[in-house]
Design a protein around this motif. Structure first.
Motif, PDB file in Angstrom:
ATOM      1  N   GLN A 114       0.833  -1.204   0.000  1.00 26.41           N
ATOM      2  CA  GLN A 114       0.000   0.000   0.000  1.00 26.41           C
ATOM      3  C   GLN A 114       0.866   1.252   0.000  1.00 26.41           C
ATOM      4  OE1 GLN A 114      -3.221  -0.163  -0.397  1.00 26.41           O
ATOM      5  NE2 GLN A 114      -3.518   2.045  -0.432  1.00 26.41           N
ATOM      6  N   THR A 115       1.996   1.205   0.712  1.00 32.52           N
ATOM      7  CA  THR A 115       2.925   2.343   0.720  1.00 32.52           C
ATOM      8  C   THR A 115       3.546   2.527  -0.647  1.00 32.52           C
ATOM      9  OG1 THR A 115       3.439   1.969   3.070  1.00 32.52           O
ATOM     10  CG2 THR A 115       4.998   3.296   1.799  1.00 32.52           C
ATOM     11  N   ILE A 116       3.939   1.423  -1.281  1.00 34.16           N
ATOM     12  CA  ILE A 116       4.507   1.497  -2.630  1.00 34.16           C
ATOM     13  C   ILE A 116       3.480   2.065  -3.601  1.00 34.16           C
ATOM     14  CG2 ILE A 116       5.446   0.157  -4.552  1.00 34.16           C
ATOM     15  CD1 ILE A 116       6.538  -1.825  -2.502  1.00 34.16           C
ATOM     16  N   ALA A 117       2.228   1.611  -3.477  1.00 36.90           N
ATOM     17  CA  ALA A 117       1.162   2.095  -4.364  1.00 36.90           C
ATOM     18  C   ALA A 117       0.949   3.592  -4.196  1.00 36.90           C
ATOM     19  CB  ALA A 117      -0.150   1.345  -4.083  1.00 36.90           C
ATOM     20  N   LEU A 118       0.975   4.069  -2.950  1.00 38.01           N
ATOM     21  CA  LEU A 118       0.794   5.496  -2.691  1.00 38.01           C
ATOM     22  C   LEU A 118       1.891   6.313  -3.359  1.00 38.01           C
ATOM     23  CD1 LEU A 118      -0.597   7.845  -1.172  1.00 38.01           C
ATOM     24  CD2 LEU A 118       0.894   7.341   0.776  1.00 38.01           C
ATOM     25  N   ILE A 119       3.132   5.855  -3.243  1.00 39.15           N
ATOM     26  CA  ILE A 119       4.252   6.575  -3.850  1.00 39.15           C
ATOM     27  C   ILE A 119       4.150   6.542  -5.371  1.00 39.15           C
ATOM     28  CG2 ILE A 119       6.762   6.602  -4.125  1.00 39.15           C
ATOM     29  CD1 ILE A 119       6.921   5.412  -1.258  1.00 39.15           C
ATOM     30  N   LEU A 120       3.837   5.369  -5.943  1.00 41.33           N
ATOM     31  CA  LEU A 120       3.737   5.244  -7.395  1.00 41.33           C
ATOM     32  C   LEU A 120       2.663   6.160  -7.970  1.00 41.33           C
ATOM     33  CD1 LEU A 120       4.082   1.398  -8.094  1.00 41.33           C
ATOM     34  CD2 LEU A 120       5.836   3.166  -8.100  1.00 41.33           C
ATOM     35  N   ALA A 121       1.587   6.350  -7.219  1.00 41.71           N
ATOM     36  CA  ALA A 121       0.486   7.178  -7.708  1.00 41.71           C
ATOM     37  C   ALA A 121       0.905   8.620  -7.916  1.00 41.71           C
ATOM     38  CB  ALA A 121      -0.699   7.115  -6.738  1.00 41.71           C
ATOM     39  N   TYR A 122       1.975   9.043  -7.222  1.00 43.32           N
ATOM     40  CA  TYR A 122       2.444  10.418  -7.349  1.00 43.32           C
ATOM     41  C   TYR A 122       3.611  10.561  -8.316  1.00 43.32           C
ATOM     42  CZ  TYR A 122      -0.412  12.295  -3.566  1.00 43.32           C
ATOM     43  OH  TYR A 122      -1.459  12.729  -2.809  1.00 43.32           O
ATOM     44  N   LEU A 123       4.160   9.448  -8.784  1.00 42.80           N
ATOM     45  CA  LEU A 123       5.291   9.520  -9.707  1.00 42.80           C
ATOM     46  C   LEU A 123       4.815   9.712 -11.133  1.00 42.80           C
ATOM     47  CD1 LEU A 123       7.524   6.577  -8.400  1.00 42.80           C
ATOM     48  CD2 LEU A 123       7.649   8.999  -7.800  1.00 42.80           C
ATOM     49  N   ASN A 124       5.736  10.114 -12.014  1.00 37.59           N
ATOM     50  CA  ASN A 124       5.374  10.142 -13.423  1.00 37.59           C
ATOM     51  C   ASN A 124       5.320   8.697 -13.923  1.00 37.59           C
ATOM     52  OD1 ASN A 124       8.010   9.309 -14.668  1.00 37.59           O
ATOM     53  ND2 ASN A 124       8.731  11.216 -13.740  1.00 37.59           N
ATOM     54  N   PRO A 125       4.544   8.431 -14.980  1.00 38.15           N
ATOM     55  CA  PRO A 125       4.341   7.050 -15.440  1.00 38.15           C
ATOM     56  C   PRO A 125       5.637   6.306 -15.753  1.00 38.15           C
ATOM     57  CG  PRO A 125       2.747   8.508 -16.474  1.00 38.15           C
ATOM     58  CD  PRO A 125       3.711   9.387 -15.734  1.00 38.15           C
TER      59      PRO A 125
END
Length: 340
Positions: free
Chosen positions: A134-145
Motif C-alpha cells: 500500500q505504501t509502494i502504491a501510494l508513492i507510485l500514484a504520485y510519480l510520473n508514469p
C-alpha cells in the motif's frame, strides 16, 4: 459604467488578471483563455470590458508581480520551497522574497513526494522495495508514469499485480498518511501538503503505468487482475489502448491492421476520429479504397456514438491481437518498443 484603474490599492486578483491580459494583447490572451474554465473566461471578459484605462505604472507593477510569482514557481519546481526562497532572496531581496513566497503559499499546492520525482527510479526502487504494497502504491500514484513503470517492472511478479490493484483502487488519502510516508522518506515538502483530502491513484493512474511497462509485465498484471478483480481488469483494459492510439503504430503496422479490418467498421470508426488519425489511416490505404471509405462515411450520415465506439473497439481488439502474436509492435512510452 466602465471604471478607470489608476491605483494598485485594493486591486483584486481578477482585476490583476484582467490588467495582465490587456498588457499581453489579444493574441496571447486568446491562447491563455483556451486553458481556462468557461466561468473564468466570462468573469475575466467582464472585468476587461469594465476596465477603461490602466496607468503605465500599474501595468508595470502587475507584470512584475506576475513575473515574480512565475519565477518562484519555477524555483519551487526545481528544488523545493527552501531553494526557491534562497534564490528569490538573492534576486529580489529578503523582504520581497518573503512577500512572493507568502502569496504563493496561500494558493500554491506543491505536489507531495516532489523530492521523490527527482530521484533515479533504480535508486528509489532499492529504497521502497521492502515497504508495504500500500505504501509502494501510494508513492507510485504520485510519480510520473515512466518512473512508476520501471519500479513496477522491477517488483517480484507476485507483488506487481497487488501493487497495481492498490493503485487502481486508491481513491482518497488523508494528508496525515501522506505526511507520515513523506517523513519516512525524509520529505522536505510535507508542510505544504494540502490539508484537504488529496485525490490520487485510480484507474487512470494504473492505466498510465501499464501503458508504459514492458508487455510481459503488463500481461502478467492483467492476467492476475482478471482472476482476482475481473470488473476492474475490464475497466482498465478498455482504457489502455484507445482508437486514437493507432498513431503509435508505424505505417507497416497500420497496413497490417487494416488488412484484418472490415471496411464498414473502418468507415464507422473514422466517423468521429480527428484529422490526424484519419490521415494516418487513409495514407495507408490504396487510393481507390480510401475514396470508397470516404464516400461511405459521407453517405452514412449521422450515426450513434455507441456504434462508432463499438467499431473503434473492434479495431483496437484487432491491434491488441496482432501485438500479442508479435505481428506488429506498439511504440510504448519511455522510448521502449517491446516485441512480444
Amino acid at each position: 459604467m466602465a471604471r478607470p484603474v489608476t491605483s494598485s490599492a485594493g486591486i483584486t486578483g481578477v482585476q490583476k488578471a484582467a490588467i495582465l491580459l490587456i498588457a499581453l494583447g489579444p493574441e496571447r490572451s486568446a491562447t491563455i483563455f483556451k486553458h481556462l474554465k468557461e466561468e473564468e473566461i466570462e468573469e475575466l471578459t467582464l472585468e476587461i470590458a469594465n476596465t477603461r484605462s490602466v496607468t503605465p505604472q500599474l501595468k508595470e507593477a502587475v507584470i512584475n508581480e506576475f513575473y515574480e510569482v512565475c519565477l518562484a514557481q519555477q524555483y519551487i519546481a526545481e528544488g523545493g520551497i527552501g531553494y526557491a526562497k534562497e534564490l528569490l532572496e538573492k534576486a529580489l531581496g529578503a523582504d520581497k522574497a518573503l512577500d512572493v513566497i507568502g502569496k504563493l503559499t496561500a494558493s500554491l499546492q506543491v505536489k507531495p513526494f516532489e523530492f521523490v520525482r527527482k530521484t533515479e527510479a533504480s535508486q528509489l526502487f532499492n529504497f521502497i522495495q521492502d515497504e508495504h504494497p500500500q505504501t509502494i502504491a501510494l508513492i507510485l500514484a504520485y510519480l510520473n508514469p515512466g518512473q512508476a513503470a520501471m519500479i513496477v517492472s522491477a517488483l517480484p511478479p507476485d507483488r506487481q499485480a497487488d501493487v497495481a490493484k492498490r493503485v487502481a483502487m486508491m481513491d482518497r488519502t488523508s494528508p496525515e498518511v501522506i505526511k507520515e510516508v513523506e517523513k519516512v522518506l525524509e520529505s522536505k515538502l510535507s508542510s505544504l501538503v494540502n490539508q484537504d483530502y488529496t485525490i490520487i491513484g485510480g484507474v487512470d493512474a494504473v492505466v498510465e503505468i501499464l501503458n508504459t511497462v514492458d508487455r510481459s509485465t503488463e500481461k502478467h498484471i492483467m492476467e492476475t487482475l482478471e482472476i482476482d478483480e475481473p470488473e476492474l481488469a475490464d475497466e482498465i483494459r478498455k482504457k489502455m489502448f484507445v482508437f486514437e492510439d493507432i498513431l503509435l503504430l508505424d505505417d507497416r503496422a497500420i497496413q497490417r491492421v487494416l488488412r484484418d479490418v472490415d471496411n464498414t467498421d473502418l468507415a464507422m470508426a473514422l466517423k468521429s476520429a480527428n484529422e490526424q488519425v484519419q490521415t494516418a489511416v487513409f495514407n495507408n490505404l490504396s487510393k481507390r479504397l480510401a475514396v470508397m471509405i470516404k464516400e461511405d462515411m459521407e453517405f452514412m450520415g449521422p450515426v450513434r456514438m455507441k456504434d462508432v465506439e463499438e467499431a473503434q473497439q473492434k479495431i483496437v481488439n484487432t491491434i491488441r491481437r496482432l501485438e500479442d502474436s508479435a505481428e506488429i509492435v506498439i511504440s510504448r512510452g519511455g522510448g521502449d518498443e517491446i516485441v512480444v
